[in-house]
Design a protein around this motif. Structure first.
Motif, PDB file in Angstrom:
ATOM      1  N   GLU A  15       5.721  18.819  24.824  1.00  0.00           N
ATOM      2  CA  GLU A  15       8.037  17.414  24.605  1.00  0.00           C
ATOM      3  C   GLU A  15       8.110  17.932  26.276  1.00  0.00           C
ATOM      4  OE1 GLU A  15       9.797  16.365  20.944  1.00  0.00           O
ATOM      5  OE2 GLU A  15       9.371  18.292  20.936  1.00  0.00           O
ATOM      6  N   THR A  16       8.098  18.800  26.616  1.00  0.00           N
ATOM      7  CA  THR A  16       8.242  19.386  28.505  1.00  0.00           C
ATOM      8  C   THR A  16       7.366  18.705  29.000  1.00  0.00           C
ATOM      9  OG1 THR A  16       7.451  21.175  28.278  1.00  0.00           O
ATOM     10  CG2 THR A  16       8.723  21.856  27.502  1.00  0.00           C
ATOM     11  N   MET A  17       6.306  18.508  28.950  1.00  0.00           N
ATOM     12  CA  MET A  17       5.379  18.014  29.847  1.00  0.00           C
ATOM     13  C   MET A  17       5.210  16.332  29.780  1.00  0.00           C
ATOM     14  SD  MET A  17       2.063  19.801  29.649  1.00  0.00           S
ATOM     15  CE  MET A  17       2.134  22.322  30.216  1.00  0.00           C
ATOM     16  N   GLY A  18       6.178  15.738  28.806  1.00  0.00           N
ATOM     17  CA  GLY A  18       6.710  13.827  28.975  1.00  0.00           C
ATOM     18  C   GLY A  18       6.064  13.417  28.008  1.00  0.00           C
ATOM     19  N   VAL A  19       5.523  14.359  26.676  1.00  0.00           N
ATOM     20  CA  VAL A  19       5.034  13.304  25.365  1.00  0.00           C
ATOM     21  C   VAL A  19       6.053  12.786  24.337  1.00  0.00           C
ATOM     22  CG1 VAL A  19       2.994  13.232  23.604  1.00  0.00           C
ATOM     23  CG2 VAL A  19       2.575  14.371  25.777  1.00  0.00           C
ATOM     24  N   LEU A  20       5.888  11.701  24.665  1.00  0.00           N
ATOM     25  CA  LEU A  20       6.426  11.369  23.177  1.00  0.00           C
ATOM     26  C   LEU A  20       6.526  11.250  21.914  1.00  0.00           C
ATOM     27  CD1 LEU A  20       7.939   8.484  25.988  1.00  0.00           C
ATOM     28  CD2 LEU A  20       9.313  10.183  25.784  1.00  0.00           C
ATOM     29  N   PHE A  21       6.812  12.204  21.028  1.00  0.00           N
ATOM     30  CA  PHE A  21       6.502  11.679  19.918  1.00  0.00           C
ATOM     31  C   PHE A  21       7.261  10.884  18.668  1.00  0.00           C
ATOM     32  CE2 PHE A  21       4.317  16.072  21.303  1.00  0.00           C
ATOM     33  CZ  PHE A  21       2.710  16.306  20.984  1.00  0.00           C
ATOM     34  N   ASP A  22       6.541  10.265  18.088  1.00  0.00           N
ATOM     35  CA  ASP A  22       6.878   9.508  17.012  1.00  0.00           C
ATOM     36  C   ASP A  22       8.466  10.849  16.009  1.00  0.00           C
ATOM     37  OD1 ASP A  22       5.432   7.720  17.788  1.00  0.00           O
ATOM     38  OD2 ASP A  22       4.341   7.490  16.248  1.00  0.00           O
TER      39      ASP A  22
END
Length: 513
Positions: A99-106
């Protein structure tokens, strides 16, 4: 003439741009890294095609201990329990790092991460991104982060053909580049090259992925582990397209059922039913197909009109072959999907060759055992990427002089290997068929043609399969249907495998003379 990449000499070289490779490169920052990829960054990777998500015990009713128990059960006695406990125990950290690397989890309406259910999991613990497009979202985010990270130099169109060694230690990489042959001098290499699905006609993987990393490591003398364990995803979309599109396990997780051509729900009486371990479901579907029928996934009642919004990627794939999943049955069949075996590594990704680390599907840590638990693969790639980076940061290797140039081998071509692997090393295997496969693959593996590297990887799978005289997990033999009382991993070098292959199939000698 072979170009020497002096300007990049000595940097950590990461080969592959899927989740494992991207995570390793980012976690090494600010250490200078060279990321080499045959295609564009993130392209041609299994990660980018992953529909499922990442398994992590985030639910109030879940725990790392429960996740570990499910992992060990799926692994059918062959997991390294300590390694598995460590990796599943780091799942929450890995999700946070992504998430800190920009992944947008549902996320749900209340803001909490949405958790899905997949086969052989006793809890909802699958973290998705973009519905059924988790892999694409992960690759998008990490690729963008990599391209904006000054410490990472990306070399696109670089196909690593050989690992160069000196005195048993990594000394460099021999590559085919858009400008010709080139050598990157380095004593630290990370292989994150993915799996072997491209060795099969029916696969859900990019067809160019025939196990290049395994071939590289094998020719450099690395030890290989449990090469016989190939997981066949039960529900690939049965069509004429290649590679086959995947119909994610998450569809069954939401209630879709399997029907044969007689409209019978043939998994109903099996423990776990449609959500039994993948090897169980794959064998059941294969048996139905072997009887001359087709198998279908029925999502009409359980999902119906919600199918397009819940699984937009799969819905588009079904539409492409003329199936409306909301109101029609989806034809499915097993396809090569994931490789539990690979280059033997320890818990921080070190191989038996000094200076060579492995992360992701190319390696065999002992997490998956004889059968991977759904969505543990992206978890392993993320965790091992972080671990490899940490270990490299603590390591110290003496600099080497520039390695000697070698002839550039041809690009690997698996086209002549696929029929052999598909016929003899599919869901069900037997000794006679394995002998035939070994006889056909050995001379190609020992040759110098384009089929040499794919054939070597196929030979490793066939010989390991011949040696395992039992049925366990994803390895099912019709001539040894029982499971041995004691589960043992198999770890061998390629040289040992070639010697064994010759002794197992004397008629191979005549063919290769």
């Amino acid at each position: 003439m072979t170009e020497i990449l002096h300007a990049l000499s000595g940097r950590v070289a990461v080969v592959g741009s899927g989740l494992a490779g991207l995570m390793t490169a980012l976690a090494l920052a600010p250490e200078p890294v060279v990321l080499l990829t045959r295609s564009g960054i993130g392209a041609g990777t299994s990660t980018a095609w992953a529909q499922g998500g990442i398994a992590a015990s985030l639910g109030a009713d879940d725990s790392a201990d429960l996740h570990l128990a499910d992992t060990l059960a799926a692994g059918d006695g062959l997991c390294d329990a300590d390694v598995a406990a460590g990796i599943v125990g780091e799942a929450v950290r890995a999700i946070a790092k992504l998430e800190t690397m920009g992944v947008l989890f549902d996320r749900r309406a209340d803001g909490k991460l949405a958790l899905g259910l997949e086969a052989a999991h006793r809890r909802h613990r699958i973290v998705h991104a973009g519905g059924d497009g988790s892999g694409a979202e992960i690759v998008r985010a990490l690729s963008e982060t990599v391209t904006s990270t000054p410490s990472v130099t990306v070399l696109e169109g670089f196909d690593v053909r050989r690992l160069l060694t000196r005195g048993g230690t990594i000394a460099g990489l021999l590559c085919a580049t858009p400008r010709g042959a080139a050598i990157l001098p380095t004593t630290r290499v990370v292989l994150a090259t993915g799996g072997i699905g491209g060795l099969y006609d029916a696969t859900t993987n990019p067809t160019a992925n025939y196990g290049q990393g395994i071939a590289l490591a094998a020719r450099a003398g690395a030890k290989l582990a449990d090469m016989e364990f190939v997981q066949f995803h039960p529900t690939a979309l049965d069509s004429r397209q290649r590679p086959l599109a995947l119909v994610s396990e998450a569809v069954r997780g939401e209630g879709a059922t399997l029907l044969n051509g007689r409209n019978e729900r043939f998994m109903a009486g099996v423990p776990g039913a449609e959500l039994a371990p993948r090897d169980v479901v794959a064998r059941a579907i294969s048996a139905e197909i072997a009887r001359g029928g087709r198998v279908y996934l029925d999502a009409r009642t359980a999902i119906g009109a919600r199918f397009a919004s819940r699984f937009p990627g799969i819905e588009a794939l079904c539409r492409k072959v003329g199936v409306d999943a909301a109101v029609e049955l989806i034809p499915v069949r097993p396809a090569a999907h994931y490789h539990m075996g690979g280059i033997a590594t320890d818990s921080v990704g070190r191989s038996s060759v000094r200076g060579l680390w492995v992360a992701g599907e190319a390696g065999s840590t002992g997490l998956h055992g004889a059968n991977r638990l759904a969505s543990n693969s992206l978890l392993e790639a993320a965790v091992m990427g972080l671990r490899v980076a940490g270990d490299i940061g603590r390591s110290s290797l003496d600099p080497q002089s520039c390695p000697e140039s070698k002839p550039l081998p041809p690009a690997g071509d698996a086209s002549v290997v696929r029929p052999i692997m598909s016929r003899y090393l599919g869901v069900l295997r037997n000794g006679d068929g394995l002998d035939d496969a070994i006889s056909l693959l050995l001379p190609m593996a020992e040759g110098k043609g384009a089929a040499s590297d794919p054939a070597l990887v196929g030979l490793l799978v066939a010989t390991f399969a011949k040696l395992r005289q039992e049925s366990r997990g994803a390895h099912a033999r019709t001539d040894f249907t029982e499971k041995l009382a004691v589960a043992r991993r198999q770890i061998l070098t390629a040289r040992a495998v070639v010697d064994i292959a010759r002794s197992l199939s004397p008629h191979t000698l005549a063919r290769s003379a």
